[in-house]
Design an enzyme around this catalytic site. Structure first.
Site, mmCIF file in Angstrom:
data_model
loop_
_atom_site.group_PDB
_atom_site.id
_atom_site.type_symbol
_atom_site.label_atom_id
_atom_site.label_comp_id
_atom_site.label_asym_id
_atom_site.label_seq_id
_atom_site.Cartn_x
_atom_site.Cartn_y
_atom_site.Cartn_z
ATOM 1 N N SER A 82 8.094 41.803 -29.973
ATOM 2 C CA SER A 82 8.882 40.811 -30.705
ATOM 3 C C SER A 82 9.621 41.423 -31.894
ATOM 4 O O SER A 82 10.122 40.692 -32.748
ATOM 5 C CB SER A 82 7.965 39.696 -31.200
ATOM 6 N N THR A 184 6.967 38.412 -35.717
ATOM 7 C CA THR A 184 7.826 39.094 -36.669
ATOM 8 C C THR A 184 6.975 39.925 -37.618
ATOM 9 O O THR A 184 5.900 39.492 -38.004
ATOM 10 C CB THR A 184 8.559 38.027 -37.512
ATOM 11 N N THR A 202 12.705 41.322 -36.785
ATOM 12 C CA THR A 202 12.237 40.647 -35.568
ATOM 13 C C THR A 202 13.285 40.701 -34.465
ATOM 14 O O THR A 202 14.481 40.876 -34.734
ATOM 15 C CB THR A 202 11.939 39.160 -35.892
ATOM 16 N N ARG A 212 21.378 32.636 -30.777
ATOM 17 C CA ARG A 212 20.444 31.994 -31.707
ATOM 18 C C ARG A 212 20.000 32.981 -32.793
ATOM 19 O O ARG A 212 19.679 34.129 -32.536
ATOM 20 C CB ARG A 212 19.234 31.495 -30.924
ATOM 21 N N THR A 235 6.412 33.931 -40.587
ATOM 22 C CA THR A 235 6.426 34.226 -39.157
ATOM 23 C C THR A 235 6.226 32.895 -38.452
ATOM 24 O O THR A 235 5.697 31.950 -39.028
ATOM 25 C CB THR A 235 5.322 35.244 -38.791
ATOM 26 N N GLY A 236 6.677 32.835 -37.202
ATOM 27 C CA GLY A 236 6.533 31.584 -36.472
ATOM 28 C C GLY A 236 7.877 31.005 -36.086
ATOM 29 O O GLY A 236 8.902 31.703 -36.140
#
Ligand code: ASP
Length: 326
Positions: A82, A184, A202, A212, A235-236
């Site tokens: 990622s 990330t 990331t 995106r 992160t997330g």
């Protein structure tokens, strides 16, 4: 000779050992000890990143180079799916990268939707240092990187390509919770002068729409610091983090006197309230790390499973399970 305070500090933390896993709860009390320098990074890949950052810092190259070189370790690792090389592609099979960097003087640089460059964090640093801008995107960011001597390369590894082909069979966009594809790397550092630095990089949410951009390159969302107060990073699910200006809000709460843990928790609670009745709730995960001017730190996430890495003179290689809401 060691004074009693130092002795007690070492007694409390010195037996943690290598790659010890601790709960944030346990450490929250001891973390109030002022230890400088100190580095925290998201996830377990932060361990290697921290180690490199520490080395760079100890070589006297400064906090900015330390965070840059630290997260470059993760960008170059094809097994981290990622970030950078080997990162999962978007739904068209194209790897696009987002990154940002920030220093103690609130200088910052960022790149988004960058392709074919292994170290977006270094391009972000060039944006910060060599342009009048904060953020470059897409082909403009790529042209700029090439002008700075960066080489283009294919970042889609066979392993990530095969996973993408498999994903296309159903084409179901539900970014999985935690390490499956939300990882990330964000790194926060406070140096021996108590100056703060941060970096975030990331490949974004796996199987995202082409074009995106997530929270990670957005100053205030994926990363924010104010040298008078502290630093925070996320992160997330990027969309959820952007909607609350997550990292900036964590820093503002610390400015108002909240501890890093309280600040992270308040913003995670806010995000959960906004999304509780939404379709993305079933797969929503967000996590924050925060480090204040006193060297206190914390991590907090919506769901169980988030961890972060700590490095300082006492804790070499420490992985900490973050506290969580549900
Ligand atoms: N925050 C990143 C994004 O939404 C994803 C991640 O943390 O893995 O782009």
């Amino acid at each position: 000779m060691e004074n009693r305070r130092n002795f007690l500090k070492k007694s409390a933390l010195g037996t943690l050992g290598v790659s010890t896993v601790m709960s944030c709860d346990t450490l929250n009390k001891t973390s109030s000890e002022a230890v400088f320098p100190r580095i925290i990074s998201t996830w377990n890949h932060g361990l290697d990143a921290n180690k490199k950052a520490w080395e760079v810092l100890k070589n006297g190259q400064g906090g900015l180079s330390a965070v840059e070189e630290g997260v470059k370790v993760t960008e170059a690792d094809p097994n981290v799916r990622s970030v950078g090389l080997g990162g999962y592609p978007d739904r068209e099979g194209i790897v696009t990268l987002d990154a940002c960097i920030m220093d103690k003087n609130s200088n910052c640089g960022s790149v988004s939707y960058l392709q074919n460059i292994k170290h977006p964090i270094s391009v972000a640093r060039h944006v910060m240092e060599d342009t009048p801008h904060v953020m470059l995107s897409g082909s403009g960011a790529l042209d700029f990187a090439i002008s700075k001597g960066f080489k283009q390369e294919n970042l889609l590894t066979e392993a990530s390509k095969n996973d993408w082909i498999k994903w296309k069979e159903k084409s179901d966009y539900k970014p999985k919770i935690n390490i499956e594809n939300h990882d990330t790397i964000s790194m926060l550092l406070i140096d021996e002068n108590r100056d703060l630095y941060g970096a975030c990089t990331t490949s974004g949410a796996a199987w995202k729409m082409h074009g995106r951009v997530g929270d990670s390159p957005i100053i205030g969302a994926g990363l924010f610091l104010d040298n008078e107060v502290g630093a925070a990073a996320a992160t997330g699910l990027g969309e959820a983090i952007i909607k609350t200006s997550g990292s900036a809000m964590v820093v503002e709460l610390m400015r108002q006197g909240h501890s890093p843990l309280e600040a992270c928790k308040t913003i995670v609670d806010r995000i959960s309230k906004i999304h509780m009745n939404s379709p993305e709730w079933e797969y929503l995960q967000v996590g924050f790390i925060a480090l204040n001017k006193n060297g206190e730190y914390a991590g907090y996430s919506l769901r169980k499973g988030f961890n972060f890495s700590l490095q300082d003179e006492i804790n070499k290689d420490l992985l900490i399970d973050a506290k969580f809401q549900i």
